[in-house]
Scaffold this motif. Structure first.
Motif, PDB file in Angstrom:
ATOM      1  N   GLU A  17      82.956  60.233  32.442  1.00  0.00           N
ATOM      2  CA  GLU A  17      81.685  60.373  31.707  1.00  0.00           C
ATOM      3  C   GLU A  17      80.746  59.235  32.082  1.00  0.00           C
ATOM      4  O   GLU A  17      81.127  58.070  32.014  1.00  0.00           O
ATOM      5  CB  GLU A  17      81.996  60.333  30.201  1.00  0.00           C
ATOM      6  CG  GLU A  17      80.795  60.276  29.281  1.00  0.00           C
ATOM      7  CD  GLU A  17      79.914  61.515  29.371  1.00  0.00           C
ATOM      8  OE1 GLU A  17      78.851  61.435  30.018  1.00  0.00           O
ATOM      9  OE2 GLU A  17      80.307  62.569  28.811  1.00  0.00           O
ATOM     10  N   ASP A  18      79.523  59.571  32.471  1.00  0.00           N
ATOM     11  CA  ASP A  18      78.565  58.527  32.845  1.00  0.00           C
ATOM     12  C   ASP A  18      77.663  58.096  31.688  1.00  0.00           C
ATOM     13  O   ASP A  18      76.949  57.103  31.800  1.00  0.00           O
ATOM     14  CB  ASP A  18      77.699  58.986  34.030  1.00  0.00           C
ATOM     15  CG  ASP A  18      76.842  60.196  33.691  1.00  0.00           C
ATOM     16  OD1 ASP A  18      77.373  61.146  33.071  1.00  0.00           O
ATOM     17  OD2 ASP A  18      75.652  60.199  34.030  1.00  0.00           O
ATOM     18  N   ASP A  61      83.134  65.315  32.245  1.00  0.00           N
ATOM     19  CA  ASP A  61      81.708  65.622  32.174  1.00  0.00           C
ATOM     20  C   ASP A  61      81.359  66.402  33.454  1.00  0.00           C
ATOM     21  O   ASP A  61      82.063  66.284  34.462  1.00  0.00           O
ATOM     22  CB  ASP A  61      80.934  64.294  32.110  1.00  0.00           C
ATOM     23  CG  ASP A  61      79.426  64.478  32.019  1.00  0.00           C
ATOM     24  OD1 ASP A  61      78.974  65.525  31.521  1.00  0.00           O
ATOM     25  OD2 ASP A  61      78.704  63.543  32.431  1.00  0.00           O
ATOM     26  N   ASN A  63      77.805  66.856  34.748  1.00  0.00           N
ATOM     27  CA  ASN A  63      76.731  66.153  35.451  1.00  0.00           C
ATOM     28  C   ASN A  63      77.074  64.673  35.564  1.00  0.00           C
ATOM     29  O   ASN A  63      77.031  63.935  34.586  1.00  0.00           O
ATOM     30  CB  ASN A  63      75.399  66.319  34.714  1.00  0.00           C
ATOM     31  CG  ASN A  63      74.836  67.713  34.883  1.00  0.00           C
ATOM     32  OD1 ASN A  63      75.155  68.425  35.848  1.00  0.00           O
ATOM     33  ND2 ASN A  63      74.008  68.119  33.953  1.00  0.00           N
ATOM     34  N   LEU A  64      77.405  64.269  36.783  1.00  0.00           N
ATOM     35  CA  LEU A  64      77.808  62.889  37.050  1.00  0.00           C
ATOM     36  C   LEU A  64      76.919  62.343  38.167  1.00  0.00           C
ATOM     37  O   LEU A  64      76.344  63.121  38.934  1.00  0.00           O
ATOM     38  CB  LEU A  64      79.289  62.857  37.469  1.00  0.00           C
ATOM     39  CG  LEU A  64      80.280  63.217  36.340  1.00  0.00           C
ATOM     40  CD1 LEU A  64      81.658  63.551  36.911  1.00  0.00           C
ATOM     41  CD2 LEU A  64      80.384  62.080  35.327  1.00  0.00           C
TER      42      LEU A  64
HETATM   43 MN    MN Z   1      76.720  63.121  32.599  1.00  0.00          MN
END
Ligand code: MN
Length: 135
Positions: A17-18, A61, A63-64
């Motif tokens: 997770e970003d 997640d 979208n990284l």
């Molecule tokens: Mn993300």
């Protein structure tokens, strides 16, 4: 010999997770439940950490900042020792990847954000039944 239930603290859960707020939220939830949380802030770190730490469950997640969660999942599933480790998507992004797209991409499950504690714990228990403490 009686069957010994594994301690929840021995269950390693990797979260890729970003977003620091999402990470903080899940960290707080898992701490309450005593699971061991491993944290990776991008896809490539997630793949590397999975290979090194051999987690029991991976929360991903989509979208990284580098490779996306579907590509990271593909790379993790290519590692023979990790092929059977469940990987569950945690994502709010409906425009990029809906549930079907994520599941078609090889992930084992899907949970929409914002993450709800009861649902997250149930998801973990469903994927890690040997760690669920019995009375
Ligand atoms: Mn993300």
């Amino acid at each position: 010999m009686s069957r010994k239930t594994k301690s929840k603290a021995e269950a390693k859960i990797l979260y890729v997770e970003d977003n620091p707020q999402n990470m903080r939220l899940v960290r707080k939830m898992l701490k309450r439940e005593v699971y061991t949380l491993l944290e990776a802030v991008d896809g490539l770190t997630g793949v590397k950490m999975a290979e090194k730490e051999m987690p029991d469950l991976i929360l991903m997640d989509i979208n990284l900042p580098d490779i996306d969660g579907i590509e990271a999942t593909r790379r993790i599933k290519e590692i023979a020792a990790l092929a059977d480790v469940p990987i569950v998507a945690l994502t709010s992004n409906a425009t990029y990847g809906d549930k079907d797209r994520i599941l078609a991409g090889g992930l084992d499950g899907y949970m929409p954000k914002p993450v709800n504690m009861t649902e997250l714990i149930k998801l973990i228990e469903d994927h890690l039944p040997e760690w669920v403490e019995k009375e």
